[in-house]
Scaffold this motif. Structure first.
Motif, PDB file in Angstrom:
ATOM      1  N   GLY A   1       1.745 -30.934 -25.216  1.00 26.04           N
ATOM      2  CA  GLY A   1       1.174 -32.154 -24.700  1.00 26.04           C
ATOM      3  C   GLY A   1       0.420 -31.735 -23.304  1.00 26.04           C
ATOM      4  N   LEU A   2       1.087 -31.070 -22.739  1.00 30.63           N
ATOM      5  CA  LEU A   2       0.781 -30.801 -21.089  1.00 30.63           C
ATOM      6  C   LEU A   2      -0.450 -29.964 -21.235  1.00 30.63           C
ATOM      7  N   ALA A   3      -0.542 -28.918 -22.158  1.00 28.38           N
ATOM      8  CA  ALA A   3      -1.691 -28.341 -22.205  1.00 28.38           C
ATOM      9  C   ALA A   3      -2.956 -29.188 -22.427  1.00 28.38           C
ATOM     10  N   TYR A   4      -2.754 -29.944 -23.634  1.00 24.86           N
ATOM     11  CA  TYR A   4      -3.868 -30.892 -23.806  1.00 24.86           C
ATOM     12  C   TYR A   4      -4.332 -31.908 -22.574  1.00 24.86           C
ATOM     13  N   ALA A   5      -3.137 -32.269 -22.056  1.00 22.79           N
ATOM     14  CA  ALA A   5      -3.503 -33.139 -20.825  1.00 22.79           C
ATOM     15  C   ALA A   5      -4.457 -32.329 -19.662  1.00 22.79           C
ATOM     16  N   ARG A   6      -4.066 -30.974 -19.514  1.00 27.10           N
ATOM     17  CA  ARG A   6      -4.802 -30.236 -18.559  1.00 27.10           C
ATOM     18  C   ARG A   6      -6.258 -30.205 -18.811  1.00 27.10           C
ATOM     19  N   LYS A   7      -6.550 -30.040 -20.071  1.00 20.94           N
ATOM     20  CA  LYS A   7      -7.826 -29.808 -20.527  1.00 20.94           C
ATOM     21  C   LYS A   7      -8.564 -31.244 -20.559  1.00 20.94           C
ATOM     22  N   LEU A   8      -7.811 -32.201 -20.791  1.00 17.94           N
ATOM     23  CA  LEU A   8      -8.513 -33.561 -20.907  1.00 17.94           C
ATOM     24  C   LEU A   8      -8.975 -34.201 -19.174  1.00 17.94           C
ATOM     25  N   THR A   9      -7.985 -33.515 -18.300  1.00 17.54           N
ATOM     26  CA  THR A   9      -8.342 -33.959 -16.918  1.00 17.54           C
ATOM     27  C   THR A   9      -9.303 -33.041 -16.520  1.00 17.54           C
ATOM     28  N   GLU A  10      -9.310 -31.796 -16.478  1.00 25.06           N
ATOM     29  CA  GLU A  10     -10.088 -30.976 -15.924  1.00 25.06           C
ATOM     30  C   GLU A  10     -11.619 -30.739 -16.515  1.00 25.06           C
ATOM     31  N   ALA A  11     -11.520 -30.749 -17.760  1.00 25.00           N
ATOM     32  CA  ALA A  11     -12.737 -30.685 -18.572  1.00 25.00           C
ATOM     33  C   ALA A  11     -12.650 -31.586 -19.925  1.00 25.00           C
ATOM     34  N   PRO A  12     -12.868 -33.020 -19.712  1.00 22.25           N
ATOM     35  CA  PRO A  12     -12.664 -33.886 -20.679  1.00 22.25           C
ATOM     36  C   PRO A  12     -13.784 -33.595 -21.741  1.00 22.25           C
ATOM     37  N   ALA A  13     -14.986 -33.230 -21.451  1.00 17.75           N
ATOM     38  CA  ALA A  13     -16.068 -33.022 -22.483  1.00 17.75           C
ATOM     39  C   ALA A  13     -16.042 -31.861 -23.141  1.00 17.75           C
ATOM     40  N   ALA A  14     -15.006 -31.134 -22.867  1.00 19.08           N
ATOM     41  CA  ALA A  14     -14.760 -29.651 -23.637  1.00 19.08           C
ATOM     42  C   ALA A  14     -13.790 -29.944 -24.631  1.00 19.08           C
ATOM     43  N   VAL A  15     -13.113 -31.152 -24.655  1.00 18.26           N
ATOM     44  CA  VAL A  15     -11.963 -31.397 -25.773  1.00 18.26           C
ATOM     45  C   VAL A  15     -12.861 -31.592 -27.081  1.00 18.26           C
ATOM     46  N   ILE A  16     -12.049 -30.629 -27.831  1.00 15.40           N
ATOM     47  CA  ILE A  16     -12.507 -30.881 -29.348  1.00 15.40           C
ATOM     48  C   ILE A  16     -11.494 -31.187 -30.411  1.00 15.40           C
ATOM     49  N   GLU A  17     -11.834 -31.277 -31.448  1.00 13.30           N
ATOM     50  CA  GLU A  17     -10.908 -31.966 -32.645  1.00 13.30           C
ATOM     51  C   GLU A  17      -9.713 -30.820 -32.876  1.00 13.30           C
ATOM     52  N   ALA A  18     -10.002 -29.568 -32.453  1.00 15.76           N
ATOM     53  CA  ALA A  18      -8.886 -28.455 -32.686  1.00 15.76           C
ATOM     54  C   ALA A  18      -7.906 -28.670 -31.650  1.00 15.76           C
ATOM     55  N   ASP A  19      -8.316 -29.281 -30.677  1.00  8.02           N
ATOM     56  CA  ASP A  19      -7.112 -29.562 -29.470  1.00  8.02           C
ATOM     57  C   ASP A  19      -6.291 -30.662 -30.324  1.00  8.02           C
ATOM     58  N   VAL A  20      -6.746 -31.289 -30.837  1.00  7.39           N
ATOM     59  CA  VAL A  20      -5.789 -32.540 -31.413  1.00  7.39           C
ATOM     60  C   VAL A  20      -5.102 -31.976 -32.436  1.00  7.39           C
ATOM     61  N   ASN A  21      -5.708 -31.025 -33.468  1.00  6.87           N
ATOM     62  CA  ASN A  21      -4.985 -30.323 -34.429  1.00  6.87           C
ATOM     63  C   ASN A  21      -3.841 -29.473 -33.697  1.00  6.87           C
ATOM     64  N   ALA A  22      -4.127 -28.949 -32.687  1.00  2.00           N
ATOM     65  CA  ALA A  22      -3.034 -28.162 -32.156  1.00  2.00           C
ATOM     66  C   ALA A  22      -1.737 -29.125 -31.852  1.00  2.00           C
ATOM     67  N   LEU A  23      -2.066 -30.154 -31.543  1.00  2.00           N
ATOM     68  CA  LEU A  23      -0.895 -30.865 -31.104  1.00  2.00           C
ATOM     69  C   LEU A  23      -0.101 -31.362 -32.348  1.00  2.00           C
ATOM     70  N   ARG A  24      -0.876 -31.602 -33.468  1.00  2.00           N
ATOM     71  CA  ARG A  24      -0.130 -31.657 -34.503  1.00  2.00           C
ATOM     72  C   ARG A  24       0.560 -30.491 -35.110  1.00  2.00           C
ATOM     73  N   ALA A  25      -0.018 -29.543 -35.214  1.00  2.00           N
ATOM     74  CA  ALA A  25       0.655 -28.317 -35.308  1.00  2.00           C
ATOM     75  C   ALA A  25       2.109 -28.080 -34.449  1.00  2.00           C
ATOM     76  N   ALA A  26       2.093 -28.473 -33.305  1.00  2.00           N
ATOM     77  CA  ALA A  26       3.165 -28.306 -32.491  1.00  2.00           C
ATOM     78  C   ALA A  26       4.340 -29.285 -32.847  1.00  2.00           C
ATOM     79  N   GLY A  27       3.943 -30.281 -33.741  1.00  2.00           N
ATOM     80  CA  GLY A  27       4.825 -31.260 -34.334  1.00  2.00           C
ATOM     81  C   GLY A  27       4.676 -32.686 -33.720  1.00  2.00           C
ATOM     82  N   LEU A  28       3.803 -33.179 -33.114  1.00  2.39           N
ATOM     83  CA  LEU A  28       3.430 -34.301 -32.660  1.00  2.39           C
ATOM     84  C   LEU A  28       2.784 -35.216 -33.637  1.00  2.39           C
ATOM     85  N   ASP A  29       2.982 -36.344 -33.918  1.00  2.00           N
ATOM     86  CA  ASP A  29       2.254 -37.088 -34.946  1.00  2.00           C
ATOM     87  C   ASP A  29       1.141 -37.797 -34.290  1.00  2.00           C
ATOM     88  N   ASP A  30       0.268 -38.701 -34.933  1.00  2.00           N
ATOM     89  CA  ASP A  30      -1.039 -39.158 -34.106  1.00  2.00           C
ATOM     90  C   ASP A  30      -0.615 -40.157 -33.205  1.00  2.00           C
TER      91      ASP A  30
END
Length: 202
Positions: free
Chosen positions: A125-154
């Motif tokens: 979650g912190l890694a996602y937050a860093r990308k969203l903070t520093e490079a929001p336009a670079a966030v892609i669907e794979a970043d959300v999928n990685a959160l699901r893979a880590a065990g977080l629900d939508d």
């Protein structure tokens, strides 16, 4: 306290006075981040509503202390000392483990999430937050999928997204208006999560 004029609590009237009364902490303290809205009370009202919803609402499932970790992390990435200090104090109060809290802060300051005493999902979650903070336009669907893979629900992913977005807003409010911690009581928050209309700080 700020680079623009603010209205002190004792001089407030009308809607502003009512809002101040809703957000006060012990001794009538109003956080400076709220005082900077005093010339436009409607923006204070909007700020508090989103703040309460994303950090202090019973509908959230992630632990409140972890949401505060996210806030400290995003604020540190944005070099917003005001929010780092406020929310680290809140984190420590909620976590009730000063040693672990200090270790989390050290990892944040070192920009090394692997050092943080957090589980894999929390670090993701912190890694996602860093990308969203520093490079929001670079966030892609794979970043959300990685959160699901880590065990977080939508729903939890949404919580992380909203806390990250809120702190980027709050950081820019503080940094853009020269808001300082002078006179603030650090670490207070609206703790009645069951009532979204209760903004009192304790």
């Amino acid at each position: 306290m700020a680079w623009i004029r603010t209205v002190p609590f004792e001089e407030a009237a009308g809607k502003l006075k009512k809002l101040y009364e809703r957000v006060t902490g012990p001794g009538g303290n109003v956080d400076n981040i709220m005082l900077v809205h005093s010339l436009r009370p409607h923006s204070m009202e909007g700020h508090m509503a989103i703040y309460k919803a994303v950090l202090h609402h019973s509908g959230n499932s992630l632990p409140k202390w972890y949401l505060e970790v996210l806030g400290v992390w995003v604020s540190s990435l944005n070099d917003c000392g005001y929010c780092v200090e406020h929310h680290f104090s809140g984190l420590q109060r909620l976590l009730r483990d000063a040693t672990r809290g200090e270790a989390i802060r050290a990892a944040i300051e070192a920009r090394n999430l692997e050092q943080a005493p957090l589980d894999a999902a929390q670090r993701a979650g912190l890694a996602y937050a860093r990308k969203l903070t520093e490079a929001p336009a670079a966030v892609i669907e794979a970043d959300v999928n990685a959160l699901r893979a880590a065990g977080l629900d939508d729903g939890q992913i949404l919580e992380i997204n909203q806390v990250t977005a809120y702190f980027s807003y709050a950081n820019r409010t503080v940094l853009g208006l020269g808001c300082s911690t002078k006179g603030d009581v650090l670490g207070l928050s609206p703790n009645n999560s069951e009532n979204p209309d209760d903004w009192g700080h304790s």
